[in-house]
Design an enzyme around this catalytic site. Sequence first.
Site, PDB file in Angstrom:
ATOM      1  N   ASP A 190     -14.690  11.869 -14.175  1.00 45.20           N
ATOM      2  CA  ASP A 190     -14.491  10.715 -13.295  1.00 45.20           C
ATOM      3  C   ASP A 190     -13.929  11.204 -11.947  1.00 45.20           C
ATOM      4  O   ASP A 190     -12.952  11.949 -11.914  1.00 45.20           O
ATOM      5  CB  ASP A 190     -13.483   9.773 -13.978  1.00 45.20           C
ATOM      6  N   HIS A 203      -9.530  -0.024  -7.413  1.00 49.57           N
ATOM      7  CA  HIS A 203      -8.797   0.630  -8.496  1.00 49.57           C
ATOM      8  C   HIS A 203      -7.388   0.040  -8.647  1.00 49.57           C
ATOM      9  O   HIS A 203      -6.788  -0.396  -7.671  1.00 49.57           O
ATOM     10  CB  HIS A 203      -8.688   2.135  -8.220  1.00 49.57           C
ATOM     11  N   GLY A 204      -6.883   0.077  -9.873  1.00 47.33           N
ATOM     12  CA  GLY A 204      -5.498  -0.316 -10.110  1.00 47.33           C
ATOM     13  C   GLY A 204      -5.346  -1.749 -10.594  1.00 47.33           C
ATOM     14  O   GLY A 204      -6.331  -2.426 -10.927  1.00 47.33           O
ATOM     15  N   ALA A 232     -13.121  -1.860 -12.305  1.00 46.40           N
ATOM     16  CA  ALA A 232     -13.620  -3.086 -12.938  1.00 46.40           C
ATOM     17  C   ALA A 232     -12.693  -3.628 -14.030  1.00 46.40           C
ATOM     18  O   ALA A 232     -13.130  -4.378 -14.900  1.00 46.40           O
ATOM     19  CB  ALA A 232     -15.019  -2.840 -13.484  1.00 46.40           C
ATOM     20  N   SER A 233     -11.417  -3.280 -13.971  1.00 45.49           N
ATOM     21  CA  SER A 233     -10.491  -3.880 -14.945  1.00 45.49           C
ATOM     22  C   SER A 233     -10.256  -5.343 -14.617  1.00 45.49           C
ATOM     23  O   SER A 233     -10.291  -5.751 -13.451  1.00 45.49           O
ATOM     24  CB  SER A 233      -9.155  -3.117 -14.937  1.00 45.49           C
ATOM     25  N   ASP A 287     -10.008   1.476 -16.739  1.00 49.52           N
ATOM     26  CA  ASP A 287      -8.851   2.317 -17.011  1.00 49.52           C
ATOM     27  C   ASP A 287      -7.576   1.473 -17.025  1.00 49.52           C
ATOM     28  O   ASP A 287      -6.830   1.458 -18.002  1.00 49.52           O
ATOM     29  CB  ASP A 287      -8.754   3.421 -15.934  1.00 49.52           C
TER      30      ASP A 287
HETATM   31  P1  13P Z   1      -9.640   0.211 -12.923  1.00 49.02           P
HETATM   32  O1  13P Z   1      -8.417   0.690 -12.209  1.00 49.02           O
HETATM   33  O2  13P Z   1     -10.052  -1.141 -12.437  1.00 49.02           O
HETATM   34  O3  13P Z   1      -9.495   0.244 -14.399  1.00 49.02           O
HETATM   35  O4  13P Z   1     -10.850   1.198 -12.532  1.00 49.02           O
HETATM   36  C1  13P Z   1     -11.038   2.390 -13.240  1.00 49.02           C
HETATM   37  C2  13P Z   1     -12.031   3.278 -12.594  1.00 49.02           C
HETATM   38  O5  13P Z   1     -12.797   2.907 -11.733  1.00 49.02           O
HETATM   39  C3  13P Z   1     -12.074   4.672 -13.062  1.00 49.02           C
HETATM   40  O6  13P Z   1     -12.951   5.444 -12.301  1.00 49.02           O
HETATM   41  O1  G3H Z   2     -10.287   5.769 -10.688  1.00 47.06           O
HETATM   42  C1  G3H Z   2      -9.238   6.164 -11.151  1.00 47.06           C
HETATM   43  C2  G3H Z   2      -9.009   6.180 -12.601  1.00 47.06           C
HETATM   44  O2  G3H Z   2      -8.294   5.027 -12.989  1.00 47.06           O
HETATM   45  C3  G3H Z   2      -8.324   7.426 -13.015  1.00 47.06           C
HETATM   46  O3  G3H Z   2      -6.990   7.389 -12.638  1.00 47.06           O
HETATM   47  O4  G3H Z   2      -6.803   9.551 -11.417  1.00 47.06           O
HETATM   48  O5  G3H Z   2      -4.760   8.332 -12.251  1.00 47.06           O
HETATM   49  O6  G3H Z   2      -6.312   9.450 -13.863  1.00 47.06           O
HETATM   50  P1  G3H Z   2      -6.162   8.782 -12.529  1.00 47.06           P
HETATM   51 ZN    ZN Z   3     -13.103   4.858 -10.248  1.00 48.34          ZN
END
Ligand code: 13P
Ligand code: G3H
Ligand code: ZN
Length: 322
Positions: A82, A180-181, A215-216, A258
């Site tokens: 990722d 994200h987040g 996409a959370s 995530d």
């Molecule tokens: P979220 O933070 O919305 O879960 O997104 C996760 C993600 O895009 C990981 O690449």
């Molecule tokens: O897009 C980010 C993912 O949620 C991964 O998060 O880089 O903190 O592991 P991280």
């Molecule tokens: Zn991402």
Amino acid sequence: MPLITSKEMFKKAYEGKYAIGAFNVNNMEIIQGIVDAAKEEQAPLILQVSAGARKYANATYLRKMVDAAVIDSNLPICLHLDHGDTFELCKDCIDNGFTSVMIDGSHHPFEKNIELAKKVADYAHERGVVVEAELGRLAGIEDAVNVSAEDASYTRPEEVEEFVTKTGVDSLAIAIGTSHGAYKFKPGQKPQLKFDILEEVERRLPNFPIVLHGASSVPQQFVKIINENGGKMPDAIGIPEEMLRQAASMAVCKINIDSDLRLACTAAIRKHFNEHPEHFDPRQYLGDARANIKEIVRHKLVNVLGCNGKAAEIIAAVEKNA
Ligand code: 13P
Ligand code: G3H
Ligand code: ZN
């Protein structure tokens, strides 16, 4: 069955108007929670590892735990990097058994993004590995880098054909308003995604798999439990599930999740400690965390992604093309 690429997964998901869940993994309980849910629902899975996850858990430990998941579940599982940010990181994952990598050059100018993505795609394809790239830039927190709303930008549909043709990548992440987040919209702001951009991308790239990051849904029951048990996450808000279902019925074949797993984990642990202040055996509170992760993943597979029961058709397609 061994680890597979996402090729057949995306083909079936596109045709069947569902999406594959791509869940971030950082430790054993997270992996087990995800895989236990997928086993019960007979769902295909993408397990994805970020650079931060590798740093935290050690690349070898993660790799071996994913191997264990494959043996334990017999499900079609793809192991994906990722947000790979360099050719070297992608190469290291390709050389160490990942079946899919993301090269995220979305912060680079267009030409540099193409150059980097093509270099990774050429290396990956020679080794049977598939590649995701990104056009447009999501807001939010990624590996401790905070992309402000001002620095974020929607994908420009007029760029996607040139990008995909010149790079040869297998899937494309686009920015349509997800981020994200756990804080995806401002308080009082109406959650919205730019489905017009997705439609235009779909029109320009027929049958091409699109990826949705950030996409959370930030389930409010978890935010409530966290806040009622000593946490402080005011105004945490995510993408409404009906929007994700709509995206899954369109060209979106991979939906990244995530933060929701982090929230499930944290809510369970905070609640456990509040209810059992005398406990000190990690198996007790991590067991609760794993069970909560399993339940949210099961909910996603069935009610958001629609990929429950789809493991068999993907295994059959992979075996037919072997
Ligand atoms: P979220 O933070 O919305 O879960 O997104 C996760 C993600 O895009 C990981 O690449
Ligand atoms: O897009 C980010 C993912 O949620 C991964 O998060 O880089 O903190 O592991 P991280
Ligand atoms: Zn991402």
